[in-house]
Design an enzyme around this catalytic site. Structure first.
Site, PDB file in Angstrom:
ATOM      1  N   LYS A  42       0.802  -1.217   0.000  1.00 27.47           N
ATOM      2  CA  LYS A  42       0.000   0.000   0.000  1.00 27.47           C
ATOM      3  C   LYS A  42       0.838   1.272   0.000  1.00 27.47           C
ATOM      4  O   LYS A  42       0.303   2.354  -0.245  1.00 27.47           O
ATOM      5  CB  LYS A  42      -0.957  -0.005   1.180  1.00 27.47           C
ATOM      6  CG  LYS A  42      -2.017  -1.094   1.089  1.00 27.47           C
ATOM      7  CD  LYS A  42      -2.908  -0.933  -0.133  1.00 27.47           C
ATOM      8  CE  LYS A  42      -4.075  -1.912  -0.075  1.00 27.47           C
ATOM      9  NZ  LYS A  42      -5.001  -1.719  -1.208  1.00 27.47           N
ATOM     10  N   SER A 256      -2.377 -13.044   3.860  1.00 27.33           N
ATOM     11  CA  SER A 256      -2.890 -12.959   2.490  1.00 27.33           C
ATOM     12  C   SER A 256      -1.847 -13.416   1.468  1.00 27.33           C
ATOM     13  O   SER A 256      -2.198 -13.801   0.348  1.00 27.33           O
ATOM     14  CB  SER A 256      -3.387 -11.550   2.171  1.00 27.33           C
ATOM     15  OG  SER A 256      -2.411 -10.602   2.478  1.00 27.33           O
TER      16      SER A 256
END
Lengths: 314, 91
Positions: A42, A256
């Site tokens: 991110k 993830s």
């Protein structure tokens, strides 16, 4: 690598081979986005969101930024905003890890919690309401801002093509759809034969506690046409693959990453990818921010996965 | 021929509160039609009049989104598992 400031240290992450976990006839490579300054993919998105808003004049000194996030985007925005003097409010579901809250607090960001039962959709709803009531805040809105996929189109995708020009497939997690849309589009422009697969997190019932289907949400930035397949992975499978990664390859990654790896292993069959294929798996973050969830603790994997299933890990 | 279908909380009003129901069919369309006979309203919650899946609903056969298989015409085999989930985001 010399960087003038932290924002210039974003990207250029390692692409590492996974010789032990690659199935016979296939070569898996993991792009370690945990090597970004705040430890997640991110950072790329936050940098693009803020810099594009500055160029457009939507952000000025003293502005407040408001963003819905399950954590990583908030932390990345916090690191970009703090030195520039922008105030930051993150709207985050309550069922996120302690580390995310601690890091946001450290950077001086304000946190508004949205209900656990509404998952990320609830954070989007609450942030949208708050922004509508306050003309002085700027909401980058990663779910709908083209700067999100653009970051991956201009950085993640080209880095993969530079480091592994013979890439045949890309696997990444599906959150906002930014990584898959941006990097996937770039790779397919390079070679339309490249396949793109999404790993979608599957949680327990709590996270899907919508009152009606109208509360469902498909991020506007997500271009579903870029995908060749979308496979859901539950907490048990994601956790198992995350631990395999530690044991077999020495890579400590977030949950993830395990989900994306599990999908990569599933698509390595001749029916989907010819033998000899090179498969790039995006690891969105390292495991550090999940230690408090018990994801890596000793004990029965089924029990740990059952406890984890209602905590957002993507 | 039995196919197990996982139903999310938001749709359990159509299944008498059950989280799993079973049905049969050689395609997803046949399965949904079969389920509708015992779970009134489920079909309308999943597909529109033209037979396409609603945007905020995802249906998976053996964990794979049917939009990338054959959509509503995705073939099914005995023992396949079907899951229905509302569309949620992350990030």
């Amino acid at each position: 690598m010399l960087a003038g400031d932290i924002s210039q240290a974003v990207g250029d992450t390692p692409l590492v081979g996974l010789p032990s976990l690659s199935p016979p006839g296939y070569a898996l490579y993991l792009k370690l986005e945990g090597h970004n300054p705040t430890g997640s993919v991110k950072d790329r998105v936050a940098k693009y969101l803020i810099e594009s808003a500055e160029r457009d004049g939507r952000l000025t000194p003293g502005s407040r930024v408001l963003e819905p996030t399950s954590g990583n985007t908030g932390i990345a925005l916090a690191a970009i905003c703090a030195p520039k003097g922008y105030k930051l409010t993150c709207v985050m579901p309550r069922n996120t890890s302690e580390e995310r809250r601690a890091l946001l607090a450290l950077y001086g960001a304000d946190i508004v919690f949205s209900p656990a039962s509404e998952g990320s959709n609830g954070a989007v709803r609450v942030a949208t309401e708050l922004a509508a009531d306050d003309p002085d805040v700027y909401m980058p809105f990663q779910y709908g801002n083209p700067a999100n996929p653009q970051a991956h189109y201009e950085t993640t995708g080209p880095e993969i093509l530079r480091d592994l020009p013979t890439v045949n497939a890309l696997v990444a997690g599906l959150g906002t759809g930014g990584t898959l849309t941006g990097a996937g589009r770039r790779l397919k422009e390079h070679d339309p034969a490249i396949k793109v697969f999404a790993a979608e997190p599957e949680y327990g019932d709590l996270v899907y506690g919508l009152r009606n289907l109208d509360e469902g949400f498909v991020p506007p930035v997500f271009d579903e046409r870029v995908l060749d397949g979308r496979i859901k992975i539950d907490s048990r499978k994601a956790l198992g693959a995350t631990r395999d990664l530690v044991a077999a390859e020495g890579v400590f990654a977030g949950v993830s990453t395990g989900a994306a790896l599990a999908v990569a292993l599933r698509v390595c069959t001749p029916r989907r990818l010819p033998e000899g294929s090179n498969v790039v798996v995006v690891s969105p973050d390292g495991g550090w921010k999940y230690l408090s969830t018990g994801a890596y603790a000793a004990g029965d994997l089924e029990e740990i996965a059952a406890r984890l299933q209602d905590t957002l890990w993507a | 021929m039995a196919i197990e279908v996982r139903v999310p909380t938001v749709l359990r009003k159509h299944t008498g509160g059950e989280r799993k129901v079973t049905g049969s069919g050689a395609t997803l369309r046949e399965l949904v039609d079969d389920l509708e006979t015992r779970n009134a309203g489920l079909r309308g919650a999943l597909v529109g009049d033209d037979g396409s899946l609603h945007r905020f609903i995802n249906v998976y056969v053996n964990d794979e989104d049917v939009r990338y298989l054959g959509g509503i015409n995705t073939p099914l085999d005995d023992g396949d598992s079907v899951s229905i989930l509302p569309a949620v985001a992350g990030g």
